[in-house]
Design a protein around this motif. Structure first.
Motif, PDB file in Angstrom:
ATOM      1  N   GLN A  28     -31.559 -12.036  16.037  1.00 29.49           N
ATOM      2  CA  GLN A  28     -32.229 -12.132  17.155  1.00 29.49           C
ATOM      3  C   GLN A  28     -33.840 -11.880  16.916  1.00 29.49           C
ATOM      4  OE1 GLN A  28     -30.191  -8.606  19.051  1.00 29.49           O
ATOM      5  NE2 GLN A  28     -29.906 -10.035  20.580  1.00 29.49           N
ATOM      6  N   LEU A  29     -34.752 -12.283  17.904  1.00 22.65           N
ATOM      7  CA  LEU A  29     -36.015 -12.112  17.710  1.00 22.65           C
ATOM      8  C   LEU A  29     -36.542 -11.506  18.880  1.00 22.65           C
ATOM      9  CD1 LEU A  29     -38.478 -13.211  15.818  1.00 22.65           C
ATOM     10  CD2 LEU A  29     -38.802 -15.239  17.521  1.00 22.65           C
ATOM     11  N   VAL A  30     -37.555 -10.636  18.774  1.00 16.57           N
ATOM     12  CA  VAL A  30     -38.493  -9.871  19.920  1.00 16.57           C
ATOM     13  C   VAL A  30     -39.622 -10.282  19.758  1.00 16.57           C
ATOM     14  CG1 VAL A  30     -39.030  -7.790  18.541  1.00 16.57           C
ATOM     15  CG2 VAL A  30     -38.766  -7.731  20.862  1.00 16.57           C
ATOM     16  N   TYR A  31     -40.259 -10.454  21.046  1.00 16.20           N
ATOM     17  CA  TYR A  31     -41.564 -10.726  20.970  1.00 16.20           C
ATOM     18  C   TYR A  31     -42.406 -10.246  22.469  1.00 16.20           C
ATOM     19  CZ  TYR A  31     -40.192 -14.810  24.031  1.00 16.20           C
ATOM     20  OH  TYR A  31     -39.381 -15.547  25.073  1.00 16.20           O
ATOM     21  N   LEU A  32     -43.564 -10.101  22.231  1.00 12.38           N
ATOM     22  CA  LEU A  32     -44.531  -9.542  23.534  1.00 12.38           C
ATOM     23  C   LEU A  32     -44.997 -10.953  24.172  1.00 12.38           C
ATOM     24  CD1 LEU A  32     -46.335  -6.806  21.642  1.00 12.38           C
ATOM     25  CD2 LEU A  32     -44.066  -6.564  22.916  1.00 12.38           C
ATOM     26  N   LEU A  33     -45.244 -11.000  25.454  1.00 16.49           N
ATOM     27  CA  LEU A  33     -45.774 -12.014  26.154  1.00 16.49           C
ATOM     28  C   LEU A  33     -46.530 -11.415  27.203  1.00 16.49           C
ATOM     29  CD1 LEU A  33     -45.685 -15.513  26.505  1.00 16.49           C
ATOM     30  CD2 LEU A  33     -44.241 -14.926  28.393  1.00 16.49           C
ATOM     31  N   LYS A  34     -47.901 -11.775  27.341  1.00 15.27           N
ATOM     32  CA  LYS A  34     -48.891 -11.152  28.231  1.00 15.27           C
ATOM     33  C   LYS A  34     -49.484 -12.323  28.788  1.00 15.27           C
ATOM     34  CE  LYS A  34     -52.470  -7.753  28.298  1.00 15.27           C
ATOM     35  NZ  LYS A  34     -53.639  -8.647  28.763  1.00 15.27           N
ATOM     36  N   GLN A  35     -49.190 -11.969  30.153  1.00  9.80           N
ATOM     37  CA  GLN A  35     -49.800 -13.428  31.150  1.00  9.80           C
ATOM     38  C   GLN A  35     -50.932 -12.453  32.009  1.00  9.80           C
ATOM     39  OE1 GLN A  35     -45.957 -14.825  32.083  1.00  9.80           O
ATOM     40  NE2 GLN A  35     -46.886 -16.900  32.044  1.00  9.80           N
ATOM     41  N   GLY A  36     -52.192 -12.564  31.817  1.00 10.49           N
ATOM     42  CA  GLY A  36     -53.060 -11.973  32.658  1.00 10.49           C
ATOM     43  C   GLY A  36     -52.776 -10.578  32.257  1.00 10.49           C
ATOM     44  N   THR A  37     -52.621  -9.601  33.367  1.00  7.17           N
ATOM     45  CA  THR A  37     -52.144  -8.112  33.138  1.00  7.17           C
ATOM     46  C   THR A  37     -50.684  -7.855  33.029  1.00  7.17           C
ATOM     47  OG1 THR A  37     -52.357  -7.828  35.621  1.00  7.17           O
ATOM     48  CG2 THR A  37     -54.563  -7.787  34.384  1.00  7.17           C
ATOM     49  N   VAL A  38     -50.088  -9.045  33.228  1.00  5.33           N
ATOM     50  CA  VAL A  38     -48.561  -8.623  33.191  1.00  5.33           C
ATOM     51  C   VAL A  38     -47.981  -8.716  31.829  1.00  5.33           C
ATOM     52  CG1 VAL A  38     -46.332  -9.392  34.090  1.00  5.33           C
ATOM     53  CG2 VAL A  38     -48.083  -9.577  35.490  1.00  5.33           C
ATOM     54  N   GLY A  39     -47.370  -7.605  31.415  1.00  8.02           N
ATOM     55  CA  GLY A  39     -46.922  -7.542  29.779  1.00  8.02           C
ATOM     56  C   GLY A  39     -45.306  -7.714  29.825  1.00  8.02           C
ATOM     57  N   SER A  40     -44.661  -8.296  29.108  1.00  5.33           N
ATOM     58  CA  SER A  40     -43.263  -8.606  29.120  1.00  5.33           C
ATOM     59  C   SER A  40     -42.898  -8.359  27.684  1.00  5.33           C
ATOM     60  CB  SER A  40     -42.739  -9.983  29.699  1.00  5.33           C
ATOM     61  OG  SER A  40     -43.120  -9.908  31.240  1.00  5.33           O
ATOM     62  N   LEU A  41     -41.640  -7.853  27.355  1.00  2.83           N
ATOM     63  CA  LEU A  41     -40.925  -7.879  26.330  1.00  2.83           C
ATOM     64  C   LEU A  41     -39.739  -8.607  26.322  1.00  2.83           C
ATOM     65  CD1 LEU A  41     -41.157  -6.231  23.407  1.00  2.83           C
ATOM     66  CD2 LEU A  41     -39.379  -4.707  24.372  1.00  2.83           C
ATOM     67  N   TYR A  42     -39.445  -9.613  25.449  1.00  2.00           N
ATOM     68  CA  TYR A  42     -38.468 -10.560  25.552  1.00  2.00           C
ATOM     69  C   TYR A  42     -37.687 -10.408  24.227  1.00  2.00           C
ATOM     70  CZ  TYR A  42     -40.219 -12.990  29.514  1.00  2.00           C
ATOM     71  OH  TYR A  42     -40.769 -13.519  30.792  1.00  2.00           O
ATOM     72  N   VAL A  43     -36.170 -10.708  24.225  1.00  2.00           N
ATOM     73  CA  VAL A  43     -35.235 -10.860  23.004  1.00  2.00           C
ATOM     74  C   VAL A  43     -34.684 -12.138  23.326  1.00  2.00           C
ATOM     75  CG1 VAL A  43     -33.223  -9.870  22.038  1.00  2.00           C
ATOM     76  CG2 VAL A  43     -34.988  -8.267  22.802  1.00  2.00           C
ATOM     77  N   VAL A  44     -34.566 -12.891  22.104  1.00  3.34           N
ATOM     78  CA  VAL A  44     -33.777 -14.240  22.091  1.00  3.34           C
ATOM     79  C   VAL A  44     -33.050 -13.960  20.920  1.00  3.34           C
ATOM     80  CG1 VAL A  44     -35.702 -15.350  20.634  1.00  3.34           C
ATOM     81  CG2 VAL A  44     -34.050 -16.709  22.438  1.00  3.34           C
ATOM     82  N   ASP A  45     -31.648 -14.682  21.259  1.00  4.29           N
ATOM     83  CA  ASP A  45     -30.501 -14.696  20.361  1.00  4.29           C
ATOM     84  C   ASP A  45     -30.575 -16.019  19.722  1.00  4.29           C
ATOM     85  OD1 ASP A  45     -28.246 -15.245  18.961  1.00  4.29           O
ATOM     86  OD2 ASP A  45     -27.026 -13.963  20.561  1.00  4.29           O
TER      87      ASP A  45
END
Length: 125
Positions: A28-45
């Motif tokens: 799996q891979l984890v990454y941070l995605l920031k769009q403007g002021t919205v921060g999201s944490l994702y995990v992809v198999d």
């Protein structure tokens, strides 16, 4: 093993993708995605499927340092207000979070104010 990969060819304006981290078993891979002021944490198999958002905050300024636990069940990361490129307001609140890789549990581990941001994480056995 034959795999099909989906390349990231472009991100929308005002979007950053950062702090990619392999799970300890490499599946799996984890990454941070920031769009403007919205921060999201994702995990992809990596065997397939769409990325799963496991955490989101609408007012993130600083969003950094995703790090897997040695058993691959938990992820540490940091989120705070203000910019990482400017002087922080002494009243800015910054938080270290621990989230389960499924997003089923989120724990606030440490909260600081002002310039006391963490600078990376690591786990001890």
């Amino acid at each position: 093993e034959n795999r099909t990969y989906k390349p990231i060819t472009a991100l929308p304006a005002d979007t950053t993708l950062s702090y990619l981290g392999w799970s300890p078993d490499g599946t799996q891979l984890v990454y941070l995605l920031k769009q403007g002021t919205v921060g999201s944490l994702y995990v992809v198999d990596l065997s397939g499927g769409d990325p799963q958002r496991i955490w989101q905050n609408e007012t993130v300024g600083r969003f950094q340092f995703a790090c897997w636990s040695p058993d691959g069940e938990w992820i540490l990361f940091f989120a705070g207000h203000g910019s990482i490129y400017t002087t922080h307001d002494p009243s800015d609140i910054s938080t270290v979070y621990m989230v389960h890789k499924s997003g089923s549990a989120v724990h606030e581990l440490h909260e600081t104010t002002g310039l006391r941001d963490p600078y990376g994480f690591f786990w001890l056995p």
